[in-house]
Design an enzyme around this catalytic site. Sequence first.
Site, PDB file in Angstrom:
ATOM      1  N   SER A  87      64.671  87.080  19.718  1.00 56.77           N
ATOM      2  CA  SER A  87      65.213  88.227  18.986  1.00 56.77           C
ATOM      3  C   SER A  87      64.724  88.218  17.540  1.00 56.77           C
ATOM      4  O   SER A  87      63.534  88.401  17.293  1.00 56.77           O
ATOM      5  CB  SER A  87      66.738  88.210  19.084  1.00 56.77           C
ATOM      6  OG  SER A  87      67.281  89.414  18.599  1.00 56.77           O
ATOM      7  N   HIS A 191      70.613  94.805  21.678  1.00 51.96           N
ATOM      8  CA  HIS A 191      69.704  94.777  22.828  1.00 51.96           C
ATOM      9  C   HIS A 191      70.262  95.559  24.023  1.00 51.96           C
ATOM     10  O   HIS A 191      70.128  95.144  25.170  1.00 51.96           O
ATOM     11  CB  HIS A 191      69.382  93.336  23.236  1.00 51.96           C
ATOM     12  CG  HIS A 191      68.744  92.551  22.131  1.00 51.96           C
ATOM     13  ND1 HIS A 191      67.498  92.830  21.632  1.00 51.96           N
ATOM     14  CD2 HIS A 191      69.208  91.493  21.400  1.00 51.96           C
ATOM     15  CE1 HIS A 191      67.203  91.988  20.661  1.00 51.96           C
ATOM     16  NE2 HIS A 191      68.225  91.167  20.483  1.00 51.96           N
TER      17      HIS A 191
END
Length: 381
Positions: A87, A191
Amino acid sequence: MQVYIFPGQGSQARGMGKGLFEQFPDLVRSANKILGYSIEELCLEDPQQQLGQTQFTQPALYVVNALSYYKKIAETNQKPDFVAGHSLGEFNALLASECFSFSSGLKLVKKRGELMREADNGAMAAIINLSEHEIRDLLQQHNLHNIDLANFNTMSQIVISGDKDEVAKSQEVFQKGNALFFPLNTSGAFHSRFMSPLKRKFLNYLKKFNLQKLQIPVIANVTGTPYKQEKILEYLSNQMDSPVRWTETVQYLLAQKEMEFVEIGHGDVLSKLVKKIKRDFENCNDFPADKKKSTEATESFVQSESVSRVEAADSVELTADQKVANWNQQYPIGTKVVSTLSDYSDLITRTEAIVLFGHRAVVYMEGYNGYFCLDELIPKT
């Protein structure tokens, strides 16, 4: 070969970066000017208790990851063969690959953190000991349609993300048997589809930067495969509302021979995930225990269609290379297959078969987050 991996949110802790800041005073001054506060004070002392807030967490981790990388390069005078990040950590991987400068990367991360802070009506939770297939089935069965699968951390550790009320409601669904449910301390549904409006804002911001040619292969979160130069804007913006395919990322790297993983930054979260993924790979069929219970339907199919074929294969000691060669010669990508170990539905090969660790013959499936051993598969006829 060697890959440097950079952690994302969840790895932060007060005191991180101790001993680093004084080694890179110019970079620290630049960071303070961009952020408008002392990054050293935030990381080491966190007097306002802001380190756990997304808009502060992301710049703090980026700076500590970056300084840790520069220190590593100074000590070894050698760059890695690959880089990857989880990430937020993917920005450090791109920095290491010279896609942008330290200051440009920090501006991007600062903007990303501020945008993600706006998404304050979502929630995330980690589900342990259930596969992707099982989680999707349970969400469907219980009409939890506003939850996405956000992080594929290992084959049996998957993070869900979505509407706050539905995530809370799902605890009762997932907290059964061998499965575990852990709420995550995040401000939004990262996400997931709920980040899509913010993704478009971030893409517009990204377009202001001059992104350079990558000097080291970077494995992308959204695909689990190396970045393509022309896809950087697309991948980095899509990362906000797409799942982090960390399992596939590590699997891709493990498929490169003799890969050494080195975590750069604070903590060892990613190193532990890599160990688990690698162990799953080596066992290949290391799914949750209940996945190993073959259903009657599968057993029936195996018995009627393929027992003789399996026995014949078992009677010949083929090497992994031979199994892969035979498979690829007979079965193209897109072949429908059945697992002899579990009741997976609609198995279709996504890649050609390959050899992992020099002795495992495996192939990737569409819609599944992991390799399947050729020994457990039987093509449908």
